[in-house]
Motif scaffolding. Structure first.
Motif, mmCIF file in Angstrom:
data_model
loop_
_atom_site.group_PDB
_atom_site.id
_atom_site.type_symbol
_atom_site.label_atom_id
_atom_site.label_comp_id
_atom_site.label_asym_id
_atom_site.label_seq_id
_atom_site.Cartn_x
_atom_site.Cartn_y
_atom_site.Cartn_z
ATOM 1 N N ALA A 83 16.522 7.737 4.464
ATOM 2 C CA ALA A 83 16.168 6.485 4.937
ATOM 3 C C ALA A 83 16.191 6.537 6.581
ATOM 4 O O ALA A 83 15.245 6.160 7.251
ATOM 5 C CB ALA A 83 16.895 5.447 4.235
ATOM 6 N N GLU A 84 17.503 6.808 7.014
ATOM 7 C CA GLU A 84 17.419 6.699 8.423
ATOM 8 C C GLU A 84 16.549 7.982 9.093
ATOM 9 O O GLU A 84 16.000 7.616 10.356
ATOM 10 C CB GLU A 84 19.052 7.137 9.040
ATOM 11 N N ILE A 85 16.375 9.106 8.662
ATOM 12 C CA ILE A 85 15.588 10.174 8.806
ATOM 13 C C ILE A 85 14.300 9.671 9.258
ATOM 14 O O ILE A 85 13.367 9.788 10.115
ATOM 15 C CB ILE A 85 15.721 11.326 8.372
ATOM 16 N N GLU A 86 13.544 9.143 8.257
ATOM 17 C CA GLU A 86 12.251 8.784 7.920
ATOM 18 C C GLU A 86 12.013 7.326 9.168
ATOM 19 O O GLU A 86 11.199 7.335 9.631
ATOM 20 C CB GLU A 86 11.976 7.878 6.670
ATOM 21 N N ALA A 87 13.258 6.396 9.103
ATOM 22 C CA ALA A 87 12.965 5.501 10.265
ATOM 23 C C ALA A 87 12.908 6.092 11.765
ATOM 24 O O ALA A 87 12.273 5.559 12.505
ATOM 25 C CB ALA A 87 14.158 4.490 10.177
ATOM 26 N N VAL A 88 13.642 7.084 11.813
ATOM 27 C CA VAL A 88 13.565 7.811 13.311
ATOM 28 C C VAL A 88 12.202 8.314 13.516
ATOM 29 O O VAL A 88 11.759 8.116 14.508
ATOM 30 C CB VAL A 88 14.785 8.932 13.420
ATOM 31 N N ARG A 89 11.724 9.029 12.349
ATOM 32 C CA ARG A 89 10.422 9.801 12.335
ATOM 33 C C ARG A 89 9.383 8.519 12.660
ATOM 34 O O ARG A 89 8.433 9.012 13.666
ATOM 35 C CB ARG A 89 10.165 10.479 11.157
#
Length: 133
Positions: A83-89
């Motif tokens: 979830a954090e990685i997708e938000a950063v992306r």
């Protein structure tokens, strides 16, 4: 271990932000993954030739964003989940797209011209990748 060898410090804003952005881009691209160990603050500051407080500030911001975890006396590591990685992306893509749209508007490009140009450049990149594989 995250090497930071690809980080080239330059005119990309304050150095601590460049360190943060490097890690964010690595997460978004999948070249940096959850569980990867980070160099110590002192090691990274020596490698980059910057003040240890600069690296400390970058790591603190990354911790606050939930992207890395640090424990007293232990190594820091990437702790971002999907979830954090997708938000950063999503954040990075949106920021880059906004900059590009603004630059294209400043040059007087229409939406149609901009979309056509992006399509051509996208296809050129794919053709170049196909030739090298």
């Amino acid at each position: 271990m995250v090497s930071f060898d690809g980080l080239r410090l330059g005119d990309g804003g304050p150095i601590y932000q460049q360190i943060v952005r490097y890690l964010q881009r690595g997460l978004a691209a999948g070249t940096i993954c959850a569980g990867d160990e980070l160099p110590s603050r002192r090691v990274l500051s020596a490698r980059l030739g910057v003040n240890p407080n600069t690296v400390q500030k970058a790591y603190r911001l990354l911790e606050e964003a939930g992207l890395i975890a640090s424990h007293a006396g232990a190594k820091s590591f990437v702790s971002a989940g999907p979830a954090e990685i997708e938000a950063v992306r999503t954040q990075l893509l949106t920021e880059e797209a906004r900059r590009l749209v603004e630059a294209l508007r400043q040059t007087g490009a229409s939406r149609e011209e901009a979309m056509a140009l992006l399509g051509r450049l996208w296809d050129e990149k794919e053709e170049t990748q196909d030739e090298t594989t």
